[in-house]
Design an enzyme around this catalytic site. Structure first.
Site, PDB file in Angstrom:
ATOM      1  N   TYR A  91       0.822  -1.210   0.000  1.00 53.73           N
ATOM      2  CA  TYR A  91       0.000   0.000   0.000  1.00 53.73           C
ATOM      3  C   TYR A  91       0.861   1.266   0.000  1.00 53.73           C
ATOM      4  O   TYR A  91       0.698   2.133  -0.873  1.00 53.73           O
ATOM      5  CB  TYR A  91      -0.964  -0.048   1.189  1.00 53.73           C
ATOM      6  CG  TYR A  91      -1.974   1.077   1.228  1.00 53.73           C
ATOM      7  CD1 TYR A  91      -2.305   1.809   0.093  1.00 53.73           C
ATOM      8  CD2 TYR A  91      -2.613   1.401   2.427  1.00 53.73           C
ATOM      9  CE1 TYR A  91      -3.229   2.838   0.148  1.00 53.73           C
ATOM     10  CE2 TYR A  91      -3.548   2.427   2.485  1.00 53.73           C
ATOM     11  CZ  TYR A  91      -3.839   3.143   1.348  1.00 53.73           C
ATOM     12  OH  TYR A  91      -4.761   4.154   1.405  1.00 53.73           O
ATOM     13  N   GLU A 145       2.174   6.439  -7.051  1.00 54.38           N
ATOM     14  CA  GLU A 145       1.114   7.275  -7.614  1.00 54.38           C
ATOM     15  C   GLU A 145       1.414   8.760  -7.404  1.00 54.38           C
ATOM     16  O   GLU A 145       1.301   9.577  -8.337  1.00 54.38           O
ATOM     17  CB  GLU A 145      -0.222   6.909  -6.958  1.00 54.38           C
ATOM     18  CG  GLU A 145      -0.705   5.512  -7.305  1.00 54.38           C
ATOM     19  CD  GLU A 145      -1.902   5.085  -6.455  1.00 54.38           C
ATOM     20  OE1 GLU A 145      -2.615   5.988  -5.946  1.00 54.38           O
ATOM     21  OE2 GLU A 145      -2.127   3.878  -6.290  1.00 54.38           O
TER      22      GLU A 145
END
Length: 254
Positions: free
Chosen positions: A176, A183
């Site tokens: 994660y 991103e």
């Protein structure tokens, strides 16, 4: 956008169609599962998606072995990545028609955020495609999705290996933050090119008397990670304890 990386611990009972709902440790209240036809469809869907992300993983490995470098590996898996991530839009439909008991709103947000990153950032800003940050989120997504779709396939078949369950509720601890970092860095790398080209921006005056600054929009998305990431991450930590402790207790009574 941050929610898109949080697929490792929050989805409904084995449908591959909503990304938020832990299912396994729901306690005494258990929702009725999908009917036989819906189950068959969902099994096929999850098998195909598992295979698709395996194709992406193999493509990455083959490209790395051929090039001897991890730089610019995105180009080797660009087409299957775009295809299978876009196909995931079906998961919104799965929730909408009720064959997966997950929130349509949350699923839409999480699926669309990934589709946005793929098409509106990485595809639209060619200059970022060679950035290492792209590889960072692609690897995180790939491992996560192989585990996730495998998890739902076996769950639908009522034969879930503990190893897959453990991986689903454990590897997100690394994947994660890795995905979110990739991103954010990719969007940050895209900012100067978006600003220079005026990409997707609408300036005044125009007949609709409407303006839109895509550059500012990307910055707002990046800022949204600040409140979203910790909430989702610690929620998943809580889910991990709940689900895995439940599994351990079940084993003791067997």
């Amino acid at each position: 956008m941050a929610a898109a990386a949080a697929t490792a611990a929050t989805k409904g009972n084995g449908g591959g169609g909503g990304r938020a709902g832990a299912g396994e440790a729901s306690g005494a209240r258990k929702k009725k599962g999908p009917g036989p036809l819906a189950t068959a469809y969902l099994v096929i869907y999850n098998v195909v998606m598992t295979a698709g992300w395996l194709v992406i993983a193999v493509g990455l490995v083959r490209a790395y072995l051929a090039k001897g470098s991890y730089h610019s590996l995105y180009y080797s898996i660009e087409k299957p990545l775009k295809f299978f991530q876009t196909v995931a839009l079906l998961e919104i439909l799965h929730c909408a028609i009720g064959i997966v008991p997950s929130s349509v709103v949350l699923t839409s947000f999480q699926v669309m955020s990934r589709v946005f990153l793929i098409w509106a950032v990485t595809h639209s800003v060619k200059e970022v495609q060679s950035e290492d940050s792209v590889l960072l989120f692609v690897i995180a997504w790939t491992i996560t999705e192989i585990i996730r779709y495998s998890f739902y396939t076996f769950s639908l078949l009522n034969h879930l290996p503990y190893l897959i369950k453990w991986a689903r509720y454990t590897l997100f601890i690394v994947l994660y933050p890795m995905g979110v970092s990739g991103e954010l860095l990719t969007m940050y790398a895209a900012l100067p090119f978006v600003r220079q080209a005026g990409l997707y921006s609408i300036s005044l005056p125009n007949k609709y008397n409407f303006s839109f600054d895509y550059y500012a929009f990307l910055i707002l998305i990046m800022i949204s990670y600040i409140p979203i990431f910790p909430q989702l991450y610690f929620h998943m930590i809580h889910q991990r304890r709940k689900v895995l402790s439940h599994t351990e207790e079940h084993k003791k009574f067997e």
